[in-house]
Design a protein around this motif. Sequence first.
Motif, PDB file in Angstrom:
ATOM      1  N   VAL A  50       1.137  -1.392  -0.111  1.00 35.08           N
ATOM      2  CA  VAL A  50      -0.416  -0.526  -0.028  1.00 35.08           C
ATOM      3  C   VAL A  50       1.080   0.944   0.265  1.00 35.08           C
ATOM      4  CG1 VAL A  50      -1.594   1.664   1.393  1.00 35.08           C
ATOM      5  CG2 VAL A  50      -1.892  -1.125   1.120  1.00 35.08           C
ATOM      6  N   VAL A  51       0.579   2.182  -0.779  1.00 34.52           N
ATOM      7  CA  VAL A  51       1.521   3.242  -1.320  1.00 34.52           C
ATOM      8  C   VAL A  51       0.350   4.356  -1.544  1.00 34.52           C
ATOM      9  CG1 VAL A  51       3.181   4.915  -2.169  1.00 34.52           C
ATOM     10  CG2 VAL A  51       3.142   2.447  -2.535  1.00 34.52           C
ATOM     11  N   ALA A  52       0.629   5.335  -0.161  1.00 35.35           N
ATOM     12  CA  ALA A  52      -0.420   6.530   0.331  1.00 35.35           C
ATOM     13  C   ALA A  52       0.710   7.118   2.009  1.00 35.35           C
ATOM     14  CB  ALA A  52      -1.678   5.869   0.697  1.00 35.35           C
ATOM     15  N   SER A  53       0.259   8.624   1.841  1.00 30.49           N
ATOM     16  CA  SER A  53       0.140   9.463   2.814  1.00 30.49           C
ATOM     17  C   SER A  53      -0.099   9.123   3.564  1.00 30.49           C
ATOM     18  CB  SER A  53       0.728  10.471   2.703  1.00 30.49           C
ATOM     19  OG  SER A  53      -1.772  10.833   2.790  1.00 30.49           O
ATOM     20  N   VAL A  54       0.643   9.238   4.555  1.00 28.82           N
ATOM     21  CA  VAL A  54       0.436   8.954   6.138  1.00 28.82           C
ATOM     22  C   VAL A  54      -1.481   9.392   6.942  1.00 28.82           C
ATOM     23  CG1 VAL A  54       0.583   9.275   9.013  1.00 28.82           C
ATOM     24  CG2 VAL A  54       2.474   8.780   7.092  1.00 28.82           C
ATOM     25  N   ASP A  55      -1.288  10.854   6.184  1.00 23.35           N
ATOM     26  CA  ASP A  55      -2.961  10.927   6.359  1.00 23.35           C
ATOM     27  C   ASP A  55      -4.291  10.154   5.722  1.00 23.35           C
ATOM     28  OD1 ASP A  55      -1.914  12.867   7.947  1.00 23.35           O
ATOM     29  OD2 ASP A  55      -2.258  14.169   6.146  1.00 23.35           O
ATOM     30  N   LYS A  56      -3.201   9.163   4.577  1.00 23.49           N
ATOM     31  CA  LYS A  56      -4.807   9.116   3.853  1.00 23.49           C
ATOM     32  C   LYS A  56      -4.448   6.999   4.492  1.00 23.49           C
ATOM     33  CE  LYS A  56      -7.536   7.592   0.308  1.00 23.49           C
ATOM     34  NZ  LYS A  56      -8.817   8.271   0.160  1.00 23.49           N
ATOM     35  N   TRP A  64      -0.113   0.840  11.690  1.00 26.86           N
ATOM     36  CA  TRP A  64       1.382   0.034  12.876  1.00 26.86           C
ATOM     37  C   TRP A  64       2.145   0.673  13.086  1.00 26.86           C
ATOM     38  CZ3 TRP A  64       5.574   0.234  10.394  1.00 26.86           C
ATOM     39  CH2 TRP A  64       5.263   0.611   8.569  1.00 26.86           C
ATOM     40  N   TRP A  65       2.293   1.789  12.414  1.00 23.57           N
ATOM     41  CA  TRP A  65       3.836   2.066  12.366  1.00 23.57           C
ATOM     42  C   TRP A  65       3.782   3.107  14.422  1.00 23.57           C
ATOM     43  CZ3 TRP A  65       1.106   3.879   9.031  1.00 23.57           C
ATOM     44  CH2 TRP A  65       0.406   5.528   9.108  1.00 23.57           C
ATOM     45  N   GLU A  66       2.702   3.246  14.822  1.00 21.70           N
ATOM     46  CA  GLU A  66       2.429   4.242  16.294  1.00 21.70           C
ATOM     47  C   GLU A  66       3.064   2.678  17.555  1.00 21.70           C
ATOM     48  OE1 GLU A  66      -2.079   5.763  16.120  1.00 21.70           O
ATOM     49  OE2 GLU A  66      -0.883   7.048  15.157  1.00 21.70           O
ATOM     50  N   SER A  67       3.159   1.565  16.906  1.00 22.26           N
ATOM     51  CA  SER A  67       2.944   0.504  18.311  1.00 22.26           C
ATOM     52  C   SER A  67       4.284   0.302  17.748  1.00 22.26           C
ATOM     53  CB  SER A  67       1.801  -0.185  18.186  1.00 22.26           C
ATOM     54  OG  SER A  67       1.719  -0.931  16.669  1.00 22.26           O
ATOM     55  N   ASP A  68       5.284  -0.204  16.799  1.00 22.77           N
ATOM     56  CA  ASP A  68       6.060  -0.448  16.723  1.00 22.77           C
ATOM     57  C   ASP A  68       7.102  -0.183  16.997  1.00 22.77           C
ATOM     58  OD1 ASP A  68       8.686  -1.642  15.539  1.00 22.77           O
ATOM     59  OD2 ASP A  68       7.448  -1.683  13.477  1.00 22.77           O
ATOM     60  N   PRO A  69       7.862  -0.494  17.721  1.00 22.71           N
ATOM     61  CA  PRO A  69       9.138   0.090  18.883  1.00 22.71           C
ATOM     62  C   PRO A  69      10.195   0.579  18.761  1.00 22.71           C
ATOM     63  CG  PRO A  69       8.916  -2.513  18.925  1.00 22.71           C
ATOM     64  CD  PRO A  69       7.801  -1.579  18.730  1.00 22.71           C
TER      65      PRO A  69
END
Length: 100
Positions: A50-56, A64-69
């Motif tokens: 999936v290629v998209a902006s962070v907002d999209k 998932w990047w919010e919980s990836d240590p």
Amino acid sequence: MSDQRMQHAITGSSLADILERVLDKGIVIAGDITISLVDVELLNIKVRLVVASVDKAMEMGINWWESDPYLSTRAKKLEEENHLLRERLERLEARLEIAA
């Protein structure tokens, strides 16, 4: 003889314009690769991109990047807190076993 010239489109899109459109709308690329020998599946690879902006991406429910240590300092703190809580729980359970 008539004058035959090649005509070029003047309204071309730059790479930045195309990238902006893709990130704004998002794009999904999916594919499966299977390697088999004599009708025996040896390897199956599923590719989902999936290629998209962070907002999209967040609009689509992907975060998932919010919980990836490895990508978030907050996630690292949560991982450490989780480890400490598990150790504390093990100590409390051990005390309860001794008391029982």
